[in-house]
Enzyme design. Sequence first.
Site, PDB file in Angstrom:
ATOM      1  N   GLY A 176     -78.036   6.805  16.354  1.00  0.00           N
ATOM      2  CA  GLY A 176     -76.839   7.252  15.961  1.00  0.00           C
ATOM      3  C   GLY A 176     -76.441   6.808  14.469  1.00  0.00           C
ATOM      4  O   GLY A 176     -77.040   6.131  13.803  1.00  0.00           O
ATOM      5  N   GLN A 195     -71.305   5.576   7.008  1.00  0.00           N
ATOM      6  CA  GLN A 195     -72.520   5.060   6.712  1.00  0.00           C
ATOM      7  C   GLN A 195     -73.333   5.612   5.754  1.00  0.00           C
ATOM      8  O   GLN A 195     -74.385   5.323   5.061  1.00  0.00           O
ATOM      9  CB  GLN A 195     -73.543   4.844   7.930  1.00  0.00           C
ATOM     10  CG  GLN A 195     -72.878   3.793   8.974  1.00  0.00           C
ATOM     11  CD  GLN A 195     -73.844   3.677  10.223  1.00  0.00           C
ATOM     12  OE1 GLN A 195     -73.763   4.704  11.237  1.00  0.00           O
ATOM     13  NE2 GLN A 195     -74.707   2.682  10.277  1.00  0.00           N
ATOM     14  N   CYS A 201     -78.350  -2.106  13.685  1.00  0.00           N
ATOM     15  CA  CYS A 201     -77.491  -1.043  12.968  1.00  0.00           C
ATOM     16  C   CYS A 201     -78.192  -0.799  11.615  1.00  0.00           C
ATOM     17  O   CYS A 201     -78.718  -1.426  10.827  1.00  0.00           O
ATOM     18  CB  CYS A 201     -76.062  -1.608  12.408  1.00  0.00           C
ATOM     19  SG  CYS A 201     -75.066  -0.604  11.487  1.00  0.00           S
ATOM     20  N   LEU A 202     -78.249   0.601  11.292  1.00  0.00           N
ATOM     21  CA  LEU A 202     -78.751   1.167  10.131  1.00  0.00           C
ATOM     22  C   LEU A 202     -78.357   0.563   8.856  1.00  0.00           C
ATOM     23  O   LEU A 202     -78.744   0.660   7.852  1.00  0.00           O
ATOM     24  CB  LEU A 202     -78.976   2.640   9.967  1.00  0.00           C
ATOM     25  CG  LEU A 202     -79.599   3.272  11.369  1.00  0.00           C
ATOM     26  CD1 LEU A 202     -79.566   4.868  11.201  1.00  0.00           C
ATOM     27  CD2 LEU A 202     -81.166   2.893  11.025  1.00  0.00           C
ATOM     28  N   HIS A 261     -70.564   1.783  19.575  1.00  0.00           N
ATOM     29  CA  HIS A 261     -71.136   1.406  17.985  1.00  0.00           C
ATOM     30  C   HIS A 261     -70.593   2.259  16.818  1.00  0.00           C
ATOM     31  O   HIS A 261     -70.115   1.767  15.929  1.00  0.00           O
ATOM     32  CB  HIS A 261     -72.684   1.235  18.003  1.00  0.00           C
ATOM     33  CG  HIS A 261     -73.188   0.729  16.793  1.00  0.00           C
ATOM     34  ND1 HIS A 261     -73.815  -0.633  16.701  1.00  0.00           N
ATOM     35  CD2 HIS A 261     -73.351   1.258  15.460  1.00  0.00           C
ATOM     36  CE1 HIS A 261     -74.211  -0.606  15.396  1.00  0.00           C
ATOM     37  NE2 HIS A 261     -73.988   0.486  14.789  1.00  0.00           N
ATOM     38  N   GLU A 262     -71.014   3.666  17.171  1.00  0.00           N
ATOM     39  CA  GLU A 262     -70.555   4.560  16.209  1.00  0.00           C
ATOM     40  C   GLU A 262     -69.042   4.726  15.933  1.00  0.00           C
ATOM     41  O   GLU A 262     -68.415   4.917  15.075  1.00  0.00           O
ATOM     42  CB  GLU A 262     -71.218   5.842  16.548  1.00  0.00           C
ATOM     43  CG  GLU A 262     -72.746   5.897  16.826  1.00  0.00           C
ATOM     44  CD  GLU A 262     -73.530   5.358  15.619  1.00  0.00           C
ATOM     45  OE1 GLU A 262     -72.907   5.266  14.310  1.00  0.00           O
ATOM     46  OE2 GLU A 262     -74.261   4.647  15.751  1.00  0.00           O
ATOM     47  N   HIS A 290     -67.548   2.162  13.801  1.00  0.00           N
ATOM     48  CA  HIS A 290     -67.645   2.384  12.420  1.00  0.00           C
ATOM     49  C   HIS A 290     -66.588   3.239  11.678  1.00  0.00           C
ATOM     50  O   HIS A 290     -66.214   3.133  10.673  1.00  0.00           O
ATOM     51  CB  HIS A 290     -69.039   3.383  12.099  1.00  0.00           C
ATOM     52  CG  HIS A 290     -70.432   2.388  12.192  1.00  0.00           C
ATOM     53  ND1 HIS A 290     -70.420   1.624  11.057  1.00  0.00           N
ATOM     54  CD2 HIS A 290     -71.427   2.643  12.598  1.00  0.00           C
ATOM     55  CE1 HIS A 290     -71.809   0.956  11.054  1.00  0.00           C
ATOM     56  NE2 HIS A 290     -72.315   1.514  12.244  1.00  0.00           N
TER      57      HIS A 290
HETATM   58 ZN    ZN Z   1     -74.119   0.762  12.906  1.00  0.00          ZN
END
Ligand code: ZN
Length: 175
Positions: free
Chosen positions: A34, A39, A86-87, A128-129, A132
């Site tokens: 995701g 991000q 998380c990226l 999670h997304e 953000h």
């Molecule tokens: Zn993330």
Amino acid sequence: MLHSPARPVEEIDEGVRRLAADMVETMAAAPGVGLAAPQVGSPLRMFVWSWTDDDGVVHSGVAVNPRLWIAPTRVTPAGDDDVEGCLSFPGERFGLVRSSAAILEASDLEGDPVRIEAEGWLARIFQHEYDHLDGVLYLDRLAHPEHKAAMKIRKKNGWGVDGLSWLPGTDHPED
Ligand code: ZN
């Protein structure tokens, strides 16, 4: 950017469609399941996801201006099945209890309504997304002592300051 709430997409124009395509590409290169617009430096309420379940079914899509409803979260410690990453905090994973079910309502890139009832990992991805878009990282939700450990890693790496980025497929943040 990562700690600021994103603003609604007002019009799904060429720029928004290009951003979504870029996000899908970046997510695949990372690789991740995701990715939210903040991000990649865009303050818009939009995220993409692509996740293959245990039966080999691919769940993927683009959510523009999403809304998310979640079932009550159980009050138990995070277990092995609750490990999340998380990226935007690359190379690390921590246990976090999430709601096991969620309903996503959004618009797709054609402006058509999307409604998905998700469970398990897909519900986790959506939570999670969606976080953000409200300027919340999963790290912000960690319980002690995981939170303390995460903050130590952040400090050691010099993360948490403006202007840092990494390019999936080029950089190796875990090195
Ligand atoms: Zn993330």
